[in-house]
Design an enzyme around this catalytic site. Structure first.
Site, PDB file in Angstrom:
ATOM      1  CE1 TYR A  25       3.914   2.600 -14.302  1.00 23.62           C
ATOM      2  CE2 TYR A  25       3.717   3.999 -12.361  1.00 23.62           C
ATOM      3  CZ  TYR A  25       3.338   2.871 -13.068  1.00 23.62           C
ATOM      4  OH  TYR A  25       2.400   2.016 -12.555  1.00 23.62           O
ATOM      5  CG  ASN A  73       6.115   4.477  -5.311  1.00 19.82           C
ATOM      6  OD1 ASN A  73       5.188   3.652  -5.235  1.00 19.82           O
ATOM      7  ND2 ASN A  73       6.367   5.162  -6.405  1.00 19.82           N
ATOM      8  CG  ASP A  86       0.024  -5.372   9.991  1.00 20.41           C
ATOM      9  OD1 ASP A  86      -0.171  -6.602   9.897  1.00 20.41           O
ATOM     10  OD2 ASP A  86      -0.901  -4.550  10.108  1.00 20.41           O
ATOM     11  CG  HIS A  99       1.004   6.096  -5.199  1.00 25.60           C
ATOM     12  ND1 HIS A  99       1.321   4.763  -5.205  1.00 25.60           N
ATOM     13  CD2 HIS A  99       0.311   6.305  -4.043  1.00 25.60           C
ATOM     14  CE1 HIS A  99       0.834   4.181  -4.128  1.00 25.60           C
ATOM     15  NE2 HIS A  99       0.225   5.103  -3.399  1.00 25.60           N
ATOM     16  CB  SER A 101       0.638   7.164 -11.858  1.00 26.41           C
ATOM     17  OG  SER A 101       0.357   6.113 -10.928  1.00 26.41           O
TER      18      SER A 101
HETATM   19  C1  DHK Z   1       3.910   2.526  -8.968  1.00 23.17           C
HETATM   20  C2  DHK Z   1       3.573   1.247  -9.279  1.00 23.17           C
HETATM   21  O1  DHK Z   1       4.490   0.337  -9.555  1.00 23.17           O
HETATM   22  C3  DHK Z   1       2.170   0.832  -9.385  1.00 23.17           C
HETATM   23  O2  DHK Z   1       1.949  -0.514  -9.029  1.00 23.17           O
HETATM   24  C4  DHK Z   1       1.298   1.736  -8.533  1.00 23.17           C
HETATM   25  C5  DHK Z   1       2.948   3.506  -8.473  1.00 23.17           C
HETATM   26  C6  DHK Z   1       1.556   3.192  -8.888  1.00 23.17           C
HETATM   27  C7  DHK Z   1       3.334   4.911  -8.872  1.00 23.17           C
HETATM   28  O3  DHK Z   1       2.530   5.619  -9.527  1.00 23.17           O
HETATM   29  O4  DHK Z   1       4.451   5.298  -8.494  1.00 23.17           O
HETATM   30  O5  DHK Z   1       0.021   1.443  -8.715  1.00 23.17           O
END
Ligand code: DHK
Length: 146
Positions: A25, A73, A86, A99, A101
Site C-alpha cells: 500500500y 475504496n 446494494d 483500490h 493495489s
Molecule cells: C485495500 C484493502 O484494505 C484490501 O482489503 C483490498 C484495497 C485492496 C486497496 O488496494 O486499496 O483488497
C-alpha cells in the site's frame, strides 16, 4: 451551475495506511491522501473512512441526491459485502471503485469484487495517487453529464 459534489468513502483498515503492509500500500497515510484530494477538489468534497459495514452503507444512503459522484475504496468489504453493493445501487449516481493495489495481481481472494459490476469505473494499482486520478476522472464524468 452549482459546483460538483464528490464523496470519497474509505473502508476498513485504510485508517492504518502508512504503516500497513507498505510493500503493498506504500507509505502514504490516509490523511495525506485526503490533503491531495482537497488540493484537487473543484467543489464540495466529503472524505470519510469507516471500519464498519453499516456505517459505509449509511454514508452511501446519505450521498443519494447529494453527491454528484462517489469514489469508494471498499477495502476488504469489496469481496464480501452484498449490503454495500446494494447501497451503491441505492445511491444510483456515478461511482468509481478504487483500490490502491492491483487486486487482480494479488491472492485469488482479492480477485472478485462484488462492487465492480455495479459501479461506473474501477481504478486499481495506481497506488495512493489513484485517488487524485479518480477525482480528475470523476469531475470529467460529472461535467459530461451536465
Ligand atoms: C485495500 C484493502 O484494505 C484490501 O482489503 C483490498 C484495497 C485492496 C486497496 O488496494 O486499496 O483488497
Amino acid at each position: 451551475m452549482p459546483s460538483p459534489v464528490i464523496h470519497v468513502l474509505n473502508g476498513p483498515n485504510l485508517n492504518t495506511l502508512g504503516m500497513r503492509e507498505p510493500h503493498i500500500y506504500g507509505t502514504t497515510t490516509l490523511a495525506e491522501i485526503e490533503s491531495w484530494c482537497r488540493a484537487a477538489a473543484r467543489g464540495t468534497l466529503e472524505f470519510r473512512q469507516s471500519n464498519h459495514e453499516g456505517e459505509i452503507v449509511e454514508l452511501l444512503h446519505a450521498a443519494r441526491g447529494v453527491a454528484d459522484g462517489v469514489i469508494i475504496n471498499p477495502a476488504g468489504y469489496s469481496f464480501t459485502s452484498v449490503a454495500i453493493m446494494d447501497a451503491l445501487k441505492i445511491y444510483g449516481g456515478l461511482v468509481i471503485e478504487l483500490h490502491i493495489s492491483n487486486i487482480h495481481a494479488r491472492d485469488p481472494i482479492y480477485h472478485k469484487s462484488l462492487m465492480s459490476p455495479v459501479v461506473t469505473a474501477v481504478i486499481a494499482g495506481l497506488g495512493a495517487r489513484g485517488y487524485v486520478t479518480a477525482m480528475q476522472a470523476m469531475y470529467e464524468m460529472i461535467e459530461a453529464r451536465r
